[in-house]
Write a protein that holds these residues in place. Structure first.
Motif, PDB file in Angstrom:
ATOM      1  N   ASN A 113       0.839  -1.086   0.234  1.00 60.74           N
ATOM      2  CA  ASN A 113      -0.127  -0.018   0.054  1.00 60.74           C
ATOM      3  C   ASN A 113       0.817   0.910  -0.398  1.00 60.74           C
ATOM      4  O   ASN A 113       1.520   1.356   0.730  1.00 60.74           O
ATOM      5  N   PRO A 114       0.797   2.441  -1.228  1.00 63.67           N
ATOM      6  CA  PRO A 114       1.835   3.351  -1.087  1.00 63.67           C
ATOM      7  C   PRO A 114       1.257   4.150   0.156  1.00 63.67           C
ATOM      8  O   PRO A 114       2.560   4.900   0.188  1.00 63.67           O
ATOM      9  N   TYR A 115       0.039   4.190   0.528  1.00 67.67           N
ATOM     10  CA  TYR A 115       0.320   5.029   1.546  1.00 67.67           C
ATOM     11  C   TYR A 115       0.962   5.063   2.910  1.00 67.67           C
ATOM     12  O   TYR A 115       1.845   5.624   3.372  1.00 67.67           O
ATOM     13  N   LEU A 116       0.876   3.564   3.206  1.00 66.34           N
ATOM     14  CA  LEU A 116       1.785   2.647   4.243  1.00 66.34           C
ATOM     15  C   LEU A 116       3.403   3.252   4.025  1.00 66.34           C
ATOM     16  O   LEU A 116       3.813   3.178   5.371  1.00 66.34           O
ATOM     17  N   VAL A 117       3.310   2.722   2.810  1.00 61.75           N
ATOM     18  CA  VAL A 117       4.793   3.144   2.228  1.00 61.75           C
ATOM     19  C   VAL A 117       5.355   4.541   2.231  1.00 61.75           C
ATOM     20  O   VAL A 117       6.648   4.543   3.499  1.00 61.75           O
ATOM     21  N   ASP A 118       4.917   5.552   2.401  1.00 67.51           N
ATOM     22  CA  ASP A 118       4.966   6.757   2.473  1.00 67.51           C
ATOM     23  C   ASP A 118       5.131   6.957   3.923  1.00 67.51           C
ATOM     24  O   ASP A 118       5.731   7.997   4.495  1.00 67.51           O
ATOM     25  N   ALA A 119       4.163   6.345   4.902  1.00 64.22           N
ATOM     26  CA  ALA A 119       4.248   6.945   5.885  1.00 64.22           C
ATOM     27  C   ALA A 119       5.016   6.315   7.032  1.00 64.22           C
ATOM     28  O   ALA A 119       6.634   7.079   7.651  1.00 64.22           O
ATOM     29  N   ILE A 120       6.359   5.595   6.276  1.00 64.78           N
ATOM     30  CA  ILE A 120       7.260   4.778   6.677  1.00 64.78           C
ATOM     31  C   ILE A 120       8.585   5.744   6.542  1.00 64.78           C
ATOM     32  O   ILE A 120       9.194   6.012   7.223  1.00 64.78           O
ATOM     33  N   ILE A 121       8.420   6.477   5.145  1.00 67.60           N
ATOM     34  CA  ILE A 121       9.127   7.442   4.759  1.00 67.60           C
ATOM     35  C   ILE A 121       8.940   8.301   6.178  1.00 67.60           C
ATOM     36  O   ILE A 121      10.442   8.812   6.161  1.00 67.60           O
ATOM     37  N   GLY A 122       7.596   8.802   6.179  1.00 66.37           N
ATOM     38  CA  GLY A 122       7.825  10.430   6.973  1.00 66.37           C
ATOM     39  C   GLY A 122       8.443   9.590   8.641  1.00 66.37           C
ATOM     40  O   GLY A 122       8.950  11.432   8.987  1.00 66.37           O
ATOM     41  N   LEU A 123       7.972   8.889   8.713  1.00 70.29           N
ATOM     42  CA  LEU A 123       9.015   8.334  10.090  1.00 70.29           C
ATOM     43  C   LEU A 123      10.834   8.453   9.435  1.00 70.29           C
ATOM     44  O   LEU A 123      11.167   8.966  10.896  1.00 70.29           O
ATOM     45  N   SER A 124      11.042   8.173   8.316  1.00 68.98           N
ATOM     46  CA  SER A 124      12.436   8.488   8.394  1.00 68.98           C
ATOM     47  C   SER A 124      13.294   9.692   8.879  1.00 68.98           C
ATOM     48  O   SER A 124      13.999   9.788   9.596  1.00 68.98           O
TER      49      SER A 124
END
Length: 240
Positions: A113-124
């Motif tokens: 899911n792209p939203y979850l991947v981008d959420a992890i990018i935000g966490l980075s």
């Protein structure tokens, strides 16, 4: 690598508020394109057939230069790197990470899911700001290996790029050279963006305000990361 003692002076709260508000507005205005490619670029990619090295390089560079989530993370990574040798080492690790998952994700159609991947990018972004403030040592008593963290988060940043391309109908004819060209363009865009950031950072480091402003800047960076996470998780819950 130098870090700051974890603290939040009262006068940084105003900066955090402004950054948060700015990012929320930006996120709302860009919501239509947050998980895709611009309409003109989409039309070109889906209509292209065969090898198109130049256009794909341009698209890769454009995505990196305008990708605020990637740039925020890289700003955090180089914030306390004073030697070009160290900058090169960390940027290389990041490039290895995102190049690997970008290419493998598209070629082998590995999806998430792209939203979850981008959420992890935000966490980075949150991670790097907290690391710069020496928050892990203060709160947990230990600090993650910074190079390993940059590599791991590089995998997620590359997978985020892959999800954008997976939304498109890519021609199998010339796919490999086109993907390599796109990835090269990403590296080119990263080089251009980091060059500009390093020039500004080096100028700032020569002033007396750097030590004081570094706490505020990394606090704002952390806030920006949390805003990105919240925006992506909201998209996941509402739109996915």
């Amino acid at each position: 690598m130098s870090r700051l003692a974890f603290s939040l002076p009262a006068n940084t709260l105003r900066w955090i508020g402004w950054v948060a508000a700015l990012l929320v507005i930006t996120a709302i205005r860009s919501a239509a394109h947050a998980h895709g490619v611009g309409e003109d670029d989409r039309a070109f990619i889906e209509g292209a057939s065969g090898t198109a090295i130049g256009p794909y390089m341009y698209l890769g560079a454009k995505h990196m230069v305008t990708g605020y989530d990637h740039l925020l993370f890289l700003v955090g990574v180089i914030f306390f790197l004073y030697r070009m040798k160290d900058v090169g080492a960390y940027v290389t690790l990041f490039a290895i990470g995102h190049s690997t998952t970008l290419l493998l994700g598209v070629l082998f159609d590995i999806r998430a899911n792209p939203y979850l991947v981008d959420a992890i990018i935000g966490l980075s972004v949150v991670y790097k700001a907290l690391d710069n403030l020496d928050g892990f040592r203060t709160l947990l008593g230990w600090t993650p290996n910074p190079k390993a963290a940059v590599l791991v988060f590089g995998f997620f940043h590359g997978f985020g790029l892959a999800t954008k391309l997976q939304d498109l109908t890519l021609s199998r004819d010339g796919m490999v050279p086109n993907l390599v060209s796109f990835n090269f363009g990403v590296e080119l865009g990263q080089f251009i963006a980091l060059g500009a950031v390093l020039i500004l950072m080096n100028l700032w480091r020569t002033t007396d305000s750097f030590r004081r402003g570094a706490v505020a800047a990394n606090s704002a960076l952390m806030c920006a990361g949390f805003v990105l996470v919240g925006y992506q998780l909201t998209g996941y819950l509402v739109l996915a």
